[in-house]
Design a protein around this motif. Structure first.
Motif, PDB file in Angstrom:
ATOM      1  N   ARG A   1       0.890  -1.110  -0.005  1.00 27.66           N
ATOM      2  CA  ARG A   1       0.073   0.054   0.076  1.00 27.66           C
ATOM      3  C   ARG A   1       0.986   1.078   0.103  1.00 27.66           C
ATOM      4  O   ARG A   1       1.765   1.427   0.970  1.00 27.66           O
ATOM      5  N   LEU A   2       0.766   2.041  -1.140  1.00 26.99           N
ATOM      6  CA  LEU A   2       1.759   2.940  -1.174  1.00 26.99           C
ATOM      7  C   LEU A   2       0.710   4.381  -1.339  1.00 26.99           C
ATOM      8  O   LEU A   2      -0.317   4.597  -2.132  1.00 26.99           O
ATOM      9  N   THR A   3       1.181   5.270  -0.242  1.00 22.19           N
ATOM     10  CA  THR A   3       0.110   6.363  -0.057  1.00 22.19           C
ATOM     11  C   THR A   3       1.034   7.720   0.110  1.00 22.19           C
ATOM     12  O   THR A   3       2.035   7.732   0.680  1.00 22.19           O
ATOM     13  N   GLN A   4       0.625   8.795  -0.528  1.00 22.94           N
ATOM     14  CA  GLN A   4       1.343  10.252  -0.662  1.00 22.94           C
ATOM     15  C   GLN A   4       0.653  11.136   0.197  1.00 22.94           C
ATOM     16  O   GLN A   4      -0.446  11.216   0.308  1.00 22.94           O
ATOM     17  N   LEU A   5       1.506  11.412   1.053  1.00 19.46           N
ATOM     18  CA  LEU A   5       1.128  12.568   2.271  1.00 19.46           C
ATOM     19  C   LEU A   5       0.856  13.877   1.489  1.00 19.46           C
ATOM     20  O   LEU A   5       1.505  14.172   0.896  1.00 19.46           O
ATOM     21  N   VAL A   6      -0.211  14.430   1.584  1.00 20.16           N
ATOM     22  CA  VAL A   6      -0.391  15.847   1.142  1.00 20.16           C
ATOM     23  C   VAL A   6      -1.077  16.608   2.097  1.00 20.16           C
ATOM     24  O   VAL A   6      -1.650  15.995   3.222  1.00 20.16           O
ATOM     25  N   PRO A   7      -0.788  17.929   2.173  1.00 21.43           N
ATOM     26  CA  PRO A   7      -1.462  18.999   3.351  1.00 21.43           C
ATOM     27  C   PRO A   7      -2.949  18.778   3.514  1.00 21.43           C
ATOM     28  O   PRO A   7      -3.695  18.806   4.500  1.00 21.43           O
ATOM     29  N   ASP A   8      -3.652  18.721   2.119  1.00 27.13           N
ATOM     30  CA  ASP A   8      -5.266  18.558   2.118  1.00 27.13           C
ATOM     31  C   ASP A   8      -5.177  18.073   0.666  1.00 27.13           C
ATOM     32  O   ASP A   8      -4.399  17.669  -0.179  1.00 27.13           O
ATOM     33  N   LEU A   9      -6.753  17.869   0.734  1.00 25.97           N
ATOM     34  CA  LEU A   9      -7.106  17.325  -0.796  1.00 25.97           C
ATOM     35  C   LEU A   9      -7.486  18.317  -1.692  1.00 25.97           C
ATOM     36  O   LEU A   9      -8.260  18.022  -2.732  1.00 25.97           O
ATOM     37  N   SER A  10      -7.062  19.544  -1.578  1.00 23.76           N
ATOM     38  CA  SER A  10      -7.829  20.703  -2.252  1.00 23.76           C
ATOM     39  C   SER A  10      -7.106  20.651  -3.618  1.00 23.76           C
ATOM     40  O   SER A  10      -7.782  21.110  -4.714  1.00 23.76           O
ATOM     41  N   GLN A  11      -5.935  20.110  -3.930  1.00 23.67           N
ATOM     42  CA  GLN A  11      -5.389  20.238  -5.333  1.00 23.67           C
ATOM     43  C   GLN A  11      -5.138  18.603  -5.676  1.00 23.67           C
ATOM     44  O   GLN A  11      -4.494  18.658  -6.940  1.00 23.67           O
ATOM     45  N   ILE A  12      -5.982  17.877  -5.293  1.00 25.98           N
ATOM     46  CA  ILE A  12      -5.736  16.441  -5.808  1.00 25.98           C
ATOM     47  C   ILE A  12      -6.969  16.225  -6.686  1.00 25.98           C
ATOM     48  O   ILE A  12      -8.178  16.545  -6.472  1.00 25.98           O
ATOM     49  N   LYS A  13      -6.562  15.853  -8.158  1.00 24.37           N
ATOM     50  CA  LYS A  13      -7.567  16.005  -9.055  1.00 24.37           C
ATOM     51  C   LYS A  13      -8.511  14.654  -8.981  1.00 24.37           C
ATOM     52  O   LYS A  13      -8.151  13.656  -8.770  1.00 24.37           O
ATOM     53  N   PRO A  14      -9.980  14.615  -9.249  1.00 25.13           N
ATOM     54  CA  PRO A  14     -10.497  13.345  -9.297  1.00 25.13           C
ATOM     55  C   PRO A  14     -10.006  12.362 -10.090  1.00 25.13           C
ATOM     56  O   PRO A  14      -9.580  12.768 -11.381  1.00 25.13           O
TER      57      PRO A  14
END
Length: 334
Positions: free
Chosen positions: A60-73
């Protein structure tokens, strides 16, 4: 130069350089849970080439991001904030910028690895030494990238050369007469990452090449504004794949340059006085230009550098994702 010659040189140049482990995981190997933090907090494009190997191993590979505001659907890279991330076995930092170091501070109990997934200059990062006490392994794609990454981290520790996962499945080069691939960078910095100067020079160079009868195909950086380039054909596939069609590529030197050289496509670099990149990215260029008037001649004369230069910049080809994951597995096990 054929891709076979590039491959042979790249493998030969790793003699005496620390390489990672085997490409295959044992059937009974633990299915690791890995968190990744990069210098471009929302930029998932450096993690996406790792997804196939993660699926193959059941990791399971997960990228940490500050929030989901700039993650495209529909973004294929799984993301989570530090607050929502599930339990993990390893944290990988792909740089020592504010965000990766903040994540390292947040996940103090996790084993820590540093992996150069994109080019970083050899100047020591301001926060790099905060990572030193916890780092279990450091990896980079090539001998040249390893030297730059060590300088960036401010360490004399061994950096394991694993190759670039993007070279594990290189396209077969079939150049189309007159086709030039233009490789953009990012015109404006944003919260996701910085920008590289040189866009005006590259735009002017593309105009000169088109006026001289070349067909222009644009390989956009994932964060570039496509409106700047809409007078040309914009590639619908990644720049690495598109490079197999081109007689030559010209652009602002970046992470993709050694990968395109591995395909066998010669490169011309557009350099700006304010642009700072590692020397090995310039070394894979047939030439560099700082005046658009030189673009046509430079492209016409573009050739690959010698095999030693290529091998130093590209690293080992084939099995790279496996070697990287093997190193991560050992780091997680301690």
């Amino acid at each position: 130069m054929s891709r076979r010659a590039v491959l042979g040189g790249a493998l030969a140049a790793t003699a005496g350089v620390a390489l990672g482990g085997t490409a295959a995981a044992s059937p009974g190997g633990k299915r690791l849970r890995v968190l990744v933090a990069t210098n471009e907090p929302w930029g998932t494009y450096h993690v996406s080439p790792l997804l196939a190997e993660a699926r193959r191993r059941g990791w399971r590979l997960t990228q940490l991001v500050p929030d989901l505001s700039q993650i495209k659907p529909g973004d294929p890279v799984p993301t989570a904030t530090p607050e929502t991330a599930a339990a993990a076995d390893l944290l990988v930092v792909a740089g020592a910028g504010d965000w990766p170091v903040e994540c390292a501070d947040r996940f103090r109990r996790l084993p820590l690895a540093a992996s150069g997934l994109a080019y970083l200059g050899p100047q020591e990062a301001a926060l790099a030494r905060r990572l030193h006490p916890r780092l279990r392994v450091i990896t980079a794609a090539s001998p040249a990238a390893a030297r730059a990454f060590a300088g960036y981290l401010g360490t004399r520790r061994s950096v394991r050369v694993v190759g670039s996962p993007q070279t594990d499945d290189l396209p077969r080069r079939v150049p189309e007469p007159g086709l030039v691939l233009v490789l953009t960078s990012v015109t404006h910095a944003d919260d996701t990452g910085g920008a590289a100067p040189g866009t005006e020079l590259l735009l002017a160079a593309a105009e000169r090449l088109e006026a001289a009868g070349r067909r222009i195909l644009v390989g956009l950086h994932p964060r570039e504004d496509p409106a700047l380039w809409d007078r040309y054909e914009i590639s619908e596939v990644p720049s690495l794949e598109a490079s197999a069609r081109a007689e030559a590529a010209i652009g602002i030197p970046g992470t993709v340059f050694p990968l395109i050289a591995a395909v066998g496509t010669p490169l011309v670099g557009c350099v700006d006085p304010e642009l700072t990149v590692p020397d090995y990215l310039l070394a894979v260029c047939s030439s560099t230009i700082d005046d658009a008037a030189l673009a046509v001649s430079a492209v016409d004369k573009a050739r690959l550098p010698g095999p030693e230069t290529l091998a130093d910049a590209i690293g080992p080809i084939g099995g790279s994702a496996g070697r990287l994951f093997d190193r991560w597995s050992k780091a997680a096990r301690g």
